[in-house]
Design a protein around this motif. Sequence first.
Motif, PDB file in Angstrom:
ATOM      1  N   THR A   1      38.522  22.452  38.049  1.00  0.00           N
ATOM      2  CA  THR A   1      37.153  22.002  37.866  1.00  0.00           C
ATOM      3  C   THR A   1      36.138  23.109  38.410  1.00  0.00           C
ATOM      4  OG1 THR A   1      37.742  19.472  37.839  1.00  0.00           O
ATOM      5  CG2 THR A   1      35.501  20.129  38.374  1.00  0.00           C
ATOM      6  N   ALA A   2      36.341  23.452  39.723  1.00  0.00           N
ATOM      7  CA  ALA A   2      35.582  24.453  40.168  1.00  0.00           C
ATOM      8  C   ALA A   2      35.482  25.735  39.338  1.00  0.00           C
ATOM      9  CB  ALA A   2      35.923  24.634  41.852  1.00  0.00           C
ATOM     10  N   ALA A   3      36.679  26.182  38.756  1.00  0.00           N
ATOM     11  CA  ALA A   3      36.631  27.328  38.023  1.00  0.00           C
ATOM     12  C   ALA A   3      35.841  27.174  36.754  1.00  0.00           C
ATOM     13  CB  ALA A   3      38.214  27.636  37.668  1.00  0.00           C
TER      14      ALA A   3
ATOM     15  N   ILE B   1      36.851  35.543  32.583  1.00  0.00           N
ATOM     16  CA  ILE B   1      36.023  35.336  33.926  1.00  0.00           C
ATOM     17  C   ILE B   1      36.933  33.800  34.175  1.00  0.00           C
ATOM     18  CG2 ILE B   1      34.185  34.077  34.850  1.00  0.00           C
ATOM     19  CD1 ILE B   1      32.400  36.013  33.001  1.00  0.00           C
ATOM     20  N   PHE B   2      36.917  32.950  33.483  1.00  0.00           N
ATOM     21  CA  PHE B   2      37.506  31.481  33.841  1.00  0.00           C
ATOM     22  C   PHE B   2      39.028  31.854  34.386  1.00  0.00           C
ATOM     23  CE2 PHE B   2      40.359  28.058  32.700  1.00  0.00           C
ATOM     24  CZ  PHE B   2      39.894  27.127  33.300  1.00  0.00           C
ATOM     25  N   ASN B   3      40.143  32.521  33.615  1.00  0.00           N
ATOM     26  CA  ASN B   3      41.177  33.039  34.171  1.00  0.00           C
ATOM     27  C   ASN B   3      41.080  33.629  35.492  1.00  0.00           C
ATOM     28  OD1 ASN B   3      42.747  31.791  31.995  1.00  0.00           O
ATOM     29  ND2 ASN B   3      42.302  33.463  30.731  1.00  0.00           N
ATOM     30  N   VAL B   4      40.330  34.602  35.685  1.00  0.00           N
ATOM     31  CA  VAL B   4      40.453  35.202  36.910  1.00  0.00           C
ATOM     32  C   VAL B   4      39.869  34.226  38.097  1.00  0.00           C
ATOM     33  CG1 VAL B   4      39.111  36.756  38.390  1.00  0.00           C
ATOM     34  CG2 VAL B   4      39.813  37.559  36.220  1.00  0.00           C
ATOM     35  N   LEU B   5      38.828  33.230  37.691  1.00  0.00           N
ATOM     36  CA  LEU B   5      38.596  32.319  38.998  1.00  0.00           C
ATOM     37  C   LEU B   5      39.591  31.298  39.216  1.00  0.00           C
ATOM     38  CD1 LEU B   5      34.798  31.705  37.607  1.00  0.00           C
ATOM     39  CD2 LEU B   5      35.357  32.896  39.730  1.00  0.00           C
TER      40      LEU B   5
ATOM     41  N   GLY C   1      41.799  44.156  26.183  1.00  0.00           N
ATOM     42  CA  GLY C   1      41.615  44.254  27.624  1.00  0.00           C
ATOM     43  C   GLY C   1      40.983  43.114  28.118  1.00  0.00           C
ATOM     44  N   MET C   2      40.017  42.501  27.627  1.00  0.00           N
ATOM     45  CA  MET C   2      39.377  41.193  28.090  1.00  0.00           C
ATOM     46  C   MET C   2      40.185  39.962  28.242  1.00  0.00           C
ATOM     47  SD  MET C   2      35.309  41.208  27.649  1.00  0.00           S
ATOM     48  CE  MET C   2      35.425  41.521  25.534  1.00  0.00           C
ATOM     49  N   SER C   3      41.222  39.844  27.025  1.00  0.00           N
ATOM     50  CA  SER C   3      42.061  38.915  26.694  1.00  0.00           C
ATOM     51  C   SER C   3      42.943  38.916  27.729  1.00  0.00           C
ATOM     52  CB  SER C   3      42.664  38.918  25.490  1.00  0.00           C
ATOM     53  OG  SER C   3      41.542  38.638  24.492  1.00  0.00           O
ATOM     54  N   LEU C   4      43.801  40.199  28.000  1.00  0.00           N
ATOM     55  CA  LEU C   4      44.638  40.463  29.078  1.00  0.00           C
ATOM     56  C   LEU C   4      44.617  40.395  30.431  1.00  0.00           C
ATOM     57  CD1 LEU C   4      46.515  43.376  27.353  1.00  0.00           C
ATOM     58  CD2 LEU C   4      47.137  41.096  27.251  1.00  0.00           C
ATOM     59  N   TYR C   5      43.142  40.422  30.976  1.00  0.00           N
ATOM     60  CA  TYR C   5      42.600  40.672  32.127  1.00  0.00           C
ATOM     61  C   TYR C   5      42.612  39.124  32.824  1.00  0.00           C
ATOM     62  CZ  TYR C   5      40.429  41.925  36.512  1.00  0.00           C
ATOM     63  OH  TYR C   5      39.953  42.288  37.874  1.00  0.00           O
ATOM     64  N   GLY C   6      43.179  38.677  33.551  1.00  0.00           N
ATOM     65  CA  GLY C   6      42.860  37.355  34.208  1.00  0.00           C
ATOM     66  C   GLY C   6      44.165  36.633  33.828  1.00  0.00           C
ATOM     67  N   ALA C   7      44.796  36.784  32.612  1.00  0.00           N
ATOM     68  CA  ALA C   7      46.096  36.321  32.134  1.00  0.00           C
ATOM     69  C   ALA C   7      47.120  36.588  32.845  1.00  0.00           C
ATOM     70  CB  ALA C   7      46.140  36.312  30.563  1.00  0.00           C
TER      71      ALA C   7
END
Length: 450
Positions: free
Chosen positions: A419-421, A408-412, A210-216
Motif C-alpha cells: 500500500t505504501a508503495a 517506479i512501483f516495482n523499485v519502491l 529497459g524500464m520494464s526490466l528495471y525494478g523487476a
Amino acid sequence: MSYRYKVASIFLLGFFVDCINIFMSAVALPSLSITLHVSSASVAWVANAYILGLTLIIPVSTWLAGRFGSRGILTASMLLFTASVWLCGQADSFHELVGWRFLQGIGGGLLIPVGQALMFNLFQGEQRAKMSTLVMAVALIAPAISPTVGGIIVDSSSWRWVFYSNIPFSLMAAGLSWFWIREAKSASLPRPDIKGLLLVSAALASLLLGMSLYGADYPAAAALSGVATGLIFVALYLLHYRRCSHAIIELNLLKSKKLSDSIYVYYAIPGVFTGVNLMAVFFLQNTLQFSARLTGTFMIVYAAGAFIAMTISGRVYNRVGARRLFTLGMLLHSAGIATLMLVEAPGDRWIIVIAYSLMGIGGGIGANTAQTTSLMDFAGGDTHKASVIWNLNRQMSFSLGAALFLMIFNVLLKYLDITAAYHATFALAALIGLLPLLRMRPLNPAKESP
C-alpha cells in the motif's frame, strides 16, 4: 452529409476504436496476468507491443496514403486491425498475444494520422478548433464506456472478449472508408525514410524494455543497458536527421511553440494518467479486492468531469489562452493523483470518486487544450507531418507513462509495503505531472493563428 463530415465521421470512429482498445484492455490486465502467468511488469507489454506497432507504421502512413490512396489505406488498416483483434482473442500464450498486439498496432497506426490530416485539411480556423473538441469528446466517451464494459466482460466471461468486442467498430470503419473516401494519390512522392523509421522504433523498444526490466526480477545491468541502448538510438536518429532531406519525423516542426508545448503537456496529463490509472487498476483489484466492473466505473466519474471541463475550456479558449488553461489543467490533474494517496481501505470509495473527478477535470482542460493547440500553426503538407509527430507523441505518452510508473512501483516495493508503495508512486506521479510548468512559455491565442 457533406464530404468533409463523412471524413470526420470515419476519423472519429477510428479514433474511438483506438481509445477503447487502450482503456478496455487495461482493466483486463490483472485477470490476463493471472491467466497467462506473467508479472504486472511483463503484462504491460500487452500495451507496449501495440504502441511499438503504431510507432513503426505511423511515420510512413502518410507516404502509404499518397502511394496507394487514402481510401485503400484506411480500409486496409481497419481490416488488418479486425483480423489481429480476433487473433489476440485466440492467443494461447503471452508471447503469442504480444505478437498479435504488435500487428494490431500496425493496423491502428495507419488510420489515425491519415484520417486526422484529411479531416484537419478540410476544416480551418475556428472550425478546426471545433473539430478538435469533437476529437476530445470521443477521447472522453471511450474511456467512460470501455472500462466499465470491459470490467463486466472480464467478471462475467473472459478477457478474450475484451478484444473480440472491438470487431464491429473496426469493420464499420473499414466499410465507411471504402464507400465514403474519395481516392487521391500524389503524383510524386519522396522515398520513405526507412533508416530513420528503424532508429525511432529501436529507440522506443529499447527504452520500454529497459524500464520494464528495471525494478523487476532482472539484473540492474540488463535494465540500464536497455535504457542506454535507447538513448544511443535517439542520438543516432538526431545525426541521421541532419543528413536526411526527408526524415521520417520532421523535428524542425517542433520549433512551433504550440506543438512543442502541447507535447510536453500531453506527457504530463494523459501520459501520466495512463500510468496512474494502470497502477490504480492493480491497486483496487489486487489489494482492495474490487471487482473489475467496479474498478471500471470510476472512469465514468473521470469522463464526466473531463466532459464538463472540456466543454467550458473549448468555449473560453480564445479569450483565456492556452498557457492559463494548461496551467490550471496540470494543477487540478496532479491534485487528483495526490488524492489517491488517501485511499487506504475498500470503504474509501468517495475519496476515489473525488480523485477521479479532479483528474477528469484537469485532464479535460489540459488534453483538450493540447489537442486544439498542437496543429494550429500548420496547413497543407505540413499538417500531415505535424500529425505524424502529434500522434506518435500521443501513443508514446501512453506507453512510456505505463512503463515509467510500473518501474517506479516495482523499485519502491523492495523497500515499502504494497500500500505504501502505491501511495509513494502516486505522489511521484503528481509531481511529475507538474514538470511542464517549469518551461511553459506564452502562447498566442488561437484567433491569431492562421
